[in-house]
Enzyme design. Structure first.
Site, PDB file in Angstrom:
ATOM      1  N   ARG A  46       0.847  -1.204   0.000  1.00  0.00           N
ATOM      2  CA  ARG A  46       0.000   0.000   0.000  1.00  0.00           C
ATOM      3  C   ARG A  46       0.877   1.247   0.000  1.00  0.00           C
ATOM      4  NH1 ARG A  46      -1.972   2.892   4.884  1.00  0.00           N
ATOM      5  NH2 ARG A  46      -3.617   4.351   4.252  1.00  0.00           N
ATOM      6  N   ARG A  60      -9.227  20.138   8.179  1.00  0.00           N
ATOM      7  CA  ARG A  60      -8.150  20.288   9.165  1.00  0.00           C
ATOM      8  C   ARG A  60      -8.246  21.619   9.886  1.00  0.00           C
ATOM      9  NH1 ARG A  60      -4.216  16.591   9.452  1.00  0.00           N
ATOM     10  NH2 ARG A  60      -4.096  15.034   7.785  1.00  0.00           N
ATOM     11  N   LYS A 116     -13.208   2.906   0.100  1.00  0.00           N
ATOM     12  CA  LYS A 116     -12.997   2.990   1.544  1.00  0.00           C
ATOM     13  C   LYS A 116     -14.250   3.594   2.179  1.00  0.00           C
ATOM     14  CE  LYS A 116      -8.977   4.447   2.947  1.00  0.00           C
ATOM     15  NZ  LYS A 116      -7.788   5.322   3.087  1.00  0.00           N
ATOM     16  N   THR A 166      -7.135  -0.658   9.918  1.00  0.00           N
ATOM     17  CA  THR A 166      -6.935   0.318  10.991  1.00  0.00           C
ATOM     18  C   THR A 166      -6.720  -0.308  12.362  1.00  0.00           C
ATOM     19  OG1 THR A 166      -8.454   1.786   9.783  1.00  0.00           O
ATOM     20  CG2 THR A 166      -7.667   2.524  11.927  1.00  0.00           C
TER      21      THR A 166
END
Length: 553
Positions: free
Chosen positions: A60, A101, A253, A311
Site C-alpha cells: 500500500r 483540518r 474505503k 486500521t
C-alpha cells in the site's frame, strides 16, 4: 455466540479442539491476504524482501504523504524484489481524499495550544487566520452552514471534543464548547459526525496522483478515500477509462455514515471494499464500528467482492515486538467475519518490528482459518447467495459445482483457468477449504488475484488456449516440487476463453510434462517449498538479505 457455519443451531467454536491450540501453526496454508503500508521503516530492498518473506500480498502506497518521485523509487524497488522472488505482489494507491483540518497558530513561537474543559472556542472558515486558544481556523468553507447547535466536532482523532453552541453564517464562524482538556498541534484532522460534508470525493491532488502515478505506473488497485455514494465510484471509473487505466480495480474505503447508508449502491459498482475503521470510528460511535464491519463484510461476501479490514489491527506493534491479546483477537474475528484481507498501516510503515507484525498477523489468520468447518462454510455462503438473489448466476453455479466436487472427491487442489480473473473470483466466493491456483495470461490479473482474493495463488502463462498442456505442465511442476503426489486429485474449472466454453473436470495427477507455457518468475511461491515455508517466528530478529544479493540478480 451462535455459529454462522453450522447446519443446525449450535454454539460457535465447536470446530476448535485442544489439538488446534497446542499444534504448530501451518502458515503455508494461509488464505487471508495481508496488505502492508510502505514507509521509511520497510521501504529498502532488504525491508521489502523481508515483508514478502513474512507474508505480504499487497503493498500500500499512502498518498497522504510523500511525492511521486519518492513513491516511484519505492515502487521500482518493490517490482525488482518481487521479480527476484517470483512473487505476484499487487500495488495499491491509497488516495488522500477530501479532508478537514484545523489551521495554523499565531506567529508567537507556539507549536501547540492547550484547551480547558468548559471554555469556549470559535472556529472560523477563514483559513488564513492564525489561531490561538480562543479562535482557530478550519479548512471547511461551509462549516457554519453544515453543523447545528448540539452537534459534536472531533479534532485530532477525537482527542479533543467540541460541542457546537451557535453558528454565525454571515461571518462563517462557529462557537463551540470544549468538552475535555486537550493539547493539540497545528493542522489536525477534524471530523463532523452525522454531517453530510459538501466536499468533492476526489480532489485535484487525487486526480493528479491517479493519472500521473497510478495509471502511468500501472498499479493494480486504487483505494478511494471517503467514498460516500455510488456516483463517486462511477466518476472514478470514468477517470480511469478516460486516461488509459480501465484495468485498475477500485477499492471503496467506507469511512463515514453516509457511505454505510449507501453501501448497497456502492458495493454494486465497486470492485472491492475497505472497512476503514479509523475515520469510521469518528463518524459513528466506536461501540458500533464492529457492527458496521460485520454488516459490510457479509454483504461483500454475498456479492463476491473482496473486502479489506483496516486500521489499528496490531497498533501496539508500532512500538512493541509483540501484539496485545486483544489485537490478535481482532484479527481473528475479522477472519471469522469473512474478510478477504487484513491491513497493516503504521506497523509496517514506521515501526521497527514490521517483520514481526506481518508474521504474527499471518499466523493469527491461519489459526482462525484452521478452526473452520469449510464444508459447512461453503453451504452457508451458497445458501446466503440464493436467499439474497433468489438463484445463482451461471458463473456462480459452475464455480459452486467445482468447490462441491472438490469436497466430494477429496481433491487436493482446484485449478482455475481464467484470462480476466472472473472465474477465479467466483471460485473464491464459495470459500473452498483447499488450495486454489489460477492460471492467467495477464500479469495485472495475476497480481490482483494474488493480492486480494481469498485463498488464491496465481501463475502467469503464455496463453490459455492449450488447456490440456497447461494441466499437464502444472501437474509436472506440482509433483516435481513435492506439493502434490502422483495419484492425487485436482478439480479443473475454466471460464469462457477465446474459442472455448466453460469447463469443469476432475484430473488425477500423473507425471505431467513440461511445455514451457509458464512464464519465468511468475510462480516461484507455489512451486518453491522453501519459499512457502520461509516464515520466521515473531519476536525473533529480522532475517538479513544483503543488498548485493538483490543487485546481482
Amino acid at each position: 455466540m451462535i455459529s454462522n457455519t453450522a447446519s443446525v443451531p449450535t454454539l460457535h467454536g465447536g470446530y476448535i479442539t485442544l489439538k488446534d491450540i497446542k499444534s504448530k501453526t501451518q502458515v503455508k496454508n494461509r488464505r487471508t491476504k495481508i496488505v502492508c503500508t510502505m514507509g521509511p521503516a520497510c521501504w529498502s530492498e532488504e525491508g521489502i524482501a523481508t515483508l514478502m518473506d513474512a507474508g505480504m500480498n499487497v503493498a500500500r502506497f499512502n498518498f497522504s504523504h510523500g511525492d511521486h518521485e519518492g513513491h516511484g523509487a519505492v515502487l521500482d524497488r518493490l517490482r525488482k524484489v518481487a521479480a527476484l522472488k517470483s512473487r505476484n505482489i499487487a500495488v495499491l494507491l491509497d488516495t488522500k481524499g477530501p479532508e478537514i483540518r484545523s489551521g495554523f497558530f499565531a506567529d508567537d513561537g507556539k507549536d501547540k495550544i492547550t484547551l480547558k474543559k468548559g471554555d469556549e472556542i470559535i472556529l472560523t472558515s477563514d483559513y488564513s487566520f492564525k489561531g490561538n486558544e480562543h479562535k482557530l481556523a478550519c479548512s471547511y468553507e461551509k462549516l457554519a452552514t453544515s453543523v447545528k447547535p448540539g452537534q459534536q466536532i472531533l479534532v485530532a482523532d477525537g482527542s479533543l471534543v467540541l460541542t457546537v453552541v451557535s453558528c454565525d453564517e454571515p461571518n462563517r464562524e462557529v462557537t463551540c464548547k470544549v468538552e475535555n482538556n486537550a493539547t493539540i498541534g497545528e493542522r489536525k484532522n477534524m471530523n463532523l459526525p452525522g454531517v453530510i460534508v459538501d466536499l468533492p470525493t476526489f480532489t485535484e491532488k487525487d486526480k493528479d496522483d491517479i493519472i500521473n502515478f497510478g495509471i502511468k505506473k500501472r498499479v493494480e488497485f486504487i483505494a478511494a478515500s471517503f467514498v460516500r455514494k455510488p456516483e463517486d465510484v462511477k466518476n472514478l471509473r470514468q477517470l480511469l477509462a478516460d486516461n488509459g487505466g480501465p484495468e485498475i480495480k477500485i477499492i471503496c474505503k467506507i469511512e463515514n455514515l453516509e457511505g454505510v447508508e449507501k453501501f448497497d449502491g456502492i458495493l454494486e459498482l465497486t470492485d472491492a471494499v475497505m472497512v476503514a475503521r479509523g475515520d469510521l470510528g469518528m463518524e459513528i460511535p466506536p461501540s458500533k464500528v464492529f457492527l458496521a464491519q460485520k454488516y459490510m463484510i457479509r454483504k461483500a461476501n454475498i456479492a463476491g467482492k473482496p473486502v479489506i479490514t483496516a486500521t489499528q489491527m496490531l497498533e501496539s506493534m508500532v512500538n512493541n515486538p509483540r501484539p496485545t491479546r486483544a489485537e490478535c483477537s481482532d484479527v481473528a474475528n475479522a477472519v471469522y467475519d469473512g474478510t478477504d484481507a487484513v491491513m497493516l498501516s503504521g506497523e509496517t510503515a514506521n515501526g521497527p518490528y514490521f517483520e514481526q507484525a506481518v508474521t504474527v498477523m499471518a499466523r493469527t489468520c491461519c489459526e482462525a482459518e484452521c478452526s473452520r468447518n469449510y464444508n459447512l462454510y461453503f453451504q452457508s455462503v451458497r445458501n446466503s447467495i440464493v436467499d439474497y438473489y433468489g438463484h445463482l448466476s451461471n458463473g456462480e453455479s459452475l464455480s459452486s459445482s467445482a468447490v462441491k466436487t472438490s469436497v466430494d472427491v477429496e481433491a487436493k487442489m482446484i485449478l482455475v483457468l481464467s484470462d480476466t480473473g472472473k472465474m477465479a473470483n467466483y471460485v473464491a466466493k464459495f470459500r473452498p477449504g483447499r488450495a486454489v491456483m489460477c492460471l492467467t495470461s495477464d500479469q495485472t490479473v495475476a497480481r490482483q488475484l494474488s493480492g486480494l482474493v481469498c485463498g488464491m495463488h496465481t501463475i502467469v502463462v503464455d496463453s490459455l488456449m492449450k488447456s490440456q498442456e497447461l494441466i499437464e505442465e502444472v501437474s509436472y511442476e506440482l509433483v516435481q516440487s513435492g506439493m502434490l503426489e502422483k495419484g492425487d486429485t485436482m478439480v479443473v474449472v475454466a471460464g469462457k476463453m477465446t474459442g472455448m466454453k466453460e469447463q469443469l473436470e476432475v484430473v488425477t495427477i500423473g507425471d505431467g510434462k513440461k511445455y514451457g507455457h509458464i512464464i519465468p518468475n511468475s510462480a516461484g511461491f507455489f512451486f518453491n517449498p522453501e519459499l512457502i515455508l520461509a516464515y520466521s517466528e515473531y519476536g525473533s530478529p529480522p532475517k538479513k538479505m544483503s543488498s548485493s544479493t538483490l543487485d546481482d540478480k
